[in-house]
Design a protein around this motif. Structure first.
Motif, PDB file in Angstrom:
ATOM      1  N   ARG A  93      52.780 105.080 114.660  1.00 26.42           N
ATOM      2  CA  ARG A  93      51.789 106.057 114.241  1.00 26.42           C
ATOM      3  C   ARG A  93      52.002 107.423 114.884  1.00 26.42           C
ATOM      4  O   ARG A  93      51.453 108.413 114.415  1.00 26.42           O
ATOM      5  N   HIS A  94      52.778 107.473 115.930  1.00 28.46           N
ATOM      6  CA  HIS A  94      52.955 108.742 116.646  1.00 28.46           C
ATOM      7  C   HIS A  94      53.952 109.646 115.892  1.00 28.46           C
ATOM      8  O   HIS A  94      55.008 109.183 115.452  1.00 28.46           O
ATOM      9  N   VAL A  95      53.598 110.920 115.755  1.00 25.96           N
ATOM     10  CA  VAL A  95      54.441 111.910 115.079  1.00 25.96           C
ATOM     11  C   VAL A  95      54.838 112.973 116.101  1.00 25.96           C
ATOM     12  O   VAL A  95      53.976 113.591 116.724  1.00 25.96           O
ATOM     13  N   LYS A  96      56.128 113.153 116.255  1.00 20.77           N
ATOM     14  CA  LYS A  96      56.635 114.157 117.177  1.00 20.77           C
ATOM     15  C   LYS A  96      56.955 115.452 116.430  1.00 20.77           C
ATOM     16  O   LYS A  96      57.358 115.416 115.266  1.00 20.77           O
ATOM     17  N   GLN A  97      56.800 116.577 117.118  1.00 20.87           N
ATOM     18  CA  GLN A  97      57.091 117.888 116.555  1.00 20.87           C
ATOM     19  C   GLN A  97      58.221 118.544 117.342  1.00 20.87           C
ATOM     20  O   GLN A  97      58.104 118.718 118.559  1.00 20.87           O
ATOM     21  N   ALA A  98      59.289 118.876 116.647  1.00 24.22           N
ATOM     22  CA  ALA A  98      60.427 119.558 117.256  1.00 24.22           C
ATOM     23  C   ALA A  98      60.374 121.029 116.860  1.00 24.22           C
ATOM     24  O   ALA A  98      60.454 121.369 115.671  1.00 24.22           O
ATOM     25  N   LYS A  99      60.222 121.916 117.836  1.00 18.31           N
ATOM     26  CA  LYS A  99      60.122 123.355 117.601  1.00 18.31           C
ATOM     27  C   LYS A  99      61.461 124.028 117.895  1.00 18.31           C
ATOM     28  O   LYS A  99      62.147 123.667 118.856  1.00 18.31           O
TER      29      LYS A  99
END
Length: 258
Positions: free
Chosen positions: A210-216
């Motif tokens: 369920r965890h969503v990671k964000q790569a900036k």
């Protein structure tokens, strides 16, 4: 309500008192006019004195401008902090590139020396410079946006592209094998600043989680401007110590464009 007799008596009293008020207000107006005229006379006296002492000086809206003298503006001087350098003489010594050193003199062939004046006389010149194995077709005045951030450079630094595979003009082209000797030409660029792209956000997920990671990511790029692309004349090459040799397979050749 007031009676008619009371109104008549009130009107008569107002008529009697009105001239007295007007007569009392008239001296005040006269005094104000006299005060203004005196102040105007006092203010005009120093101006008349100044004009009499300096009859040839031009009049100005502000008295301060009449007393001050214009400063001598020197157009020939150059201010490094406010003006943009236009020639190589205006560039500070700390910003100029380091002169390269060579162990052997430049070797040029007879055919190259005979055809070089044709290339020098035809302007503008272009150069196919290589930077990190990528070719860049450059002419004087072009703006470059490198696809990476060049380290250890600042805005205002001058760089020299010393690796070129081709150099030419409208009708002539000099090709290197694989590159042209940097002592034959000059290609100087100025670092103008750093550009950055908009912030990009990419979401990364894994299966059955369920965890969503964000790569900036926000990359930056170096901006440059080509200042000079010049081919040296045969006299300049001989003055710098060039040696004329026989034809060889690995020497640069100038080819006319068909």
């Amino acid at each position: 309500m007031f009676s008619r007799s009371a109104l008549r008596s009130l009107a008569s009293e107002l008529r009697l008192t009105a001239p007295s008020t007007i007569s009392s207000a008239a001296p005040l107006q006269q005094r104000a006019c006299l005060h203004q005229s005196a102040s105007l006379m006092n203010s005009q006296q120093p101006q008349s004195q100044s004009t009499s002492s300096h009859p040839e000086s031009p009049l100005s809206a502000t008295p301060r401008a009449q007393d001050t003298q214009p400063k001598n503006v020197k157009t020939s001087t150059f201010d490094e902090n406010t003006m943009t350098p236009q020639t190589r003489a205006h560039v500070p010594i700390a910003k100029q590139p380091v002169a390269p050193t060579f162990n052997s003199p430049l070797k040029v062939t007879k055919s190259l020396m005979s055809q070089l004046p044709h290339l020098v006389g035809q302007k503008p010149h272009y150069v196919v410079a290589q930077l990190h194995a990528r070719p860049y077709l450059l002419t004087e005045g072009d703006h470059i946006r490198l696809p990476f951030l060049m380290p250890k450079v600042k805005a205002g630094d001058i760089l020299r592209f010393n690796r070129a595979s081709a150099l030419g003009s409208r009708d002539f082209t000099m090709k290197g094998s694989p590159t042209i000797d940097e002592r034959i030409y000059e290609c100087r660029v100025r670092v103008t600043g750093v550009d950055s792209e908009p912030l990009r956000i990419k979401e990364k997920t894994k299966r059955r989680q369920r965890h969503v990671k964000q790569a900036k990511s926000k990359h930056r790029y170096t901006l440059m401007r080509v200042m000079d692309v010049r081919v040296k004349t045969p006299d300049e090459l001989l003055a710098e110590g060039a040696v004329v040799v026989e034809e060889s397979a690995d020497s640069s050749v100038i080819e006319p464009r068909s």
